[in-house]
Motif scaffolding. Sequence first.
Motif, PDB file in Angstrom:
ATOM      1  N   GLU A 138      -4.875  39.005  -9.274  1.00  0.00           N
ATOM      2  CA  GLU A 138      -3.507  38.512  -9.084  1.00  0.00           C
ATOM      3  C   GLU A 138      -2.507  39.635  -8.850  1.00  0.00           C
ATOM      4  N   ARG A 186      -1.546  41.894 -11.082  1.00  0.00           N
ATOM      5  CA  ARG A 186      -0.738  42.190 -12.267  1.00  0.00           C
ATOM      6  C   ARG A 186      -1.029  43.583 -12.818  1.00  0.00           C
ATOM      7  N   GLU A 213       0.075  33.777 -18.855  1.00  0.00           N
ATOM      8  CA  GLU A 213      -0.103  33.483 -17.426  1.00  0.00           C
ATOM      9  C   GLU A 213      -1.508  32.960 -17.149  1.00  0.00           C
TER      10      GLU A 213
END
Length: 308
Positions: free
Chosen positions: A95, A97, A16
Amino acid sequence: MFSLRRGPTLRALVDELLFARTAEGRAPRTVEWYRSRLATLIDLAGDRAARDVDPDLVRRWLVRVREGRRHPTRDVTVASHRAAAAALFTWAVREGRIARSPMERVAKVRVRRRVIAVLEESDVARLLGACASTALGSRDRAIISFLYDTGARVGELVALRRDDVQLAEGTALVRGKTGERRLPLGMRLRATLLAYVQARPRAFTFADPPELFLGRRGSALTENGVGQMLDRVAHEARLQVHVHPHLLRHSFATQYIRNGGDPYTLQIILGHSTPTMVTRYMHMAARDAEERHALASPLDHLQEAATR
């Protein structure tokens, strides 16, 4: 895909990040920089979830990096691995995550700075003087002059196209890991480039690619080709140091400061995002000033005159 409960694996998280950096327009070499450094962390972590990567695992990884495969790794290389991991987990937290970065508890790597080697002006003059008086020699002279007068990276040099260099304006457009920037060209460099451009058709009559600097077979010159050329010319010049493209970059920056150039402009020319490296060049120039002052101290000379 990954489960919402477990979150992404470390491998998926790295993928990612690489995709995000590519989407941001980062240079391929920058993306590869992240990939190569984080690959060893993935090997150690296996298929575990990114959120399960803890400080102890990161420390074991850094120890493995330091040990190397055959020889111990330099501090600066270990530090670059840690920096890549810190960038990954900081991005992942931003982000959403993972909840927290394991790097918060992993101390930075202490890097013992080595003295930057540079070529003196006399060394550069010997290099230029060792270039053959042929069309190919004009190419070698132009390459050495360009690296020394602009501080360009070797990757930026080999990517140069003929249309990127504007001799009348005295600029060259280079594309590097920090994006595009225009480099100023000195008058002697312009003359040297003009001589090469005029000799280029004679040296490479069988090829006419858009790249400015060509190899012996007429294709675009590679970074390895530049290194081999410098080895050959340095041998002809009988220099007792290994001359490589980045040595010329260091030499440019140091001489620029010695000649009165300002650090801010140097940072722009070099394409550095921070002034850290420029500060090191300034410190080198400061040491030069101390040595020169020892030879030219007005008060010391006054004392010598008083005793005569």
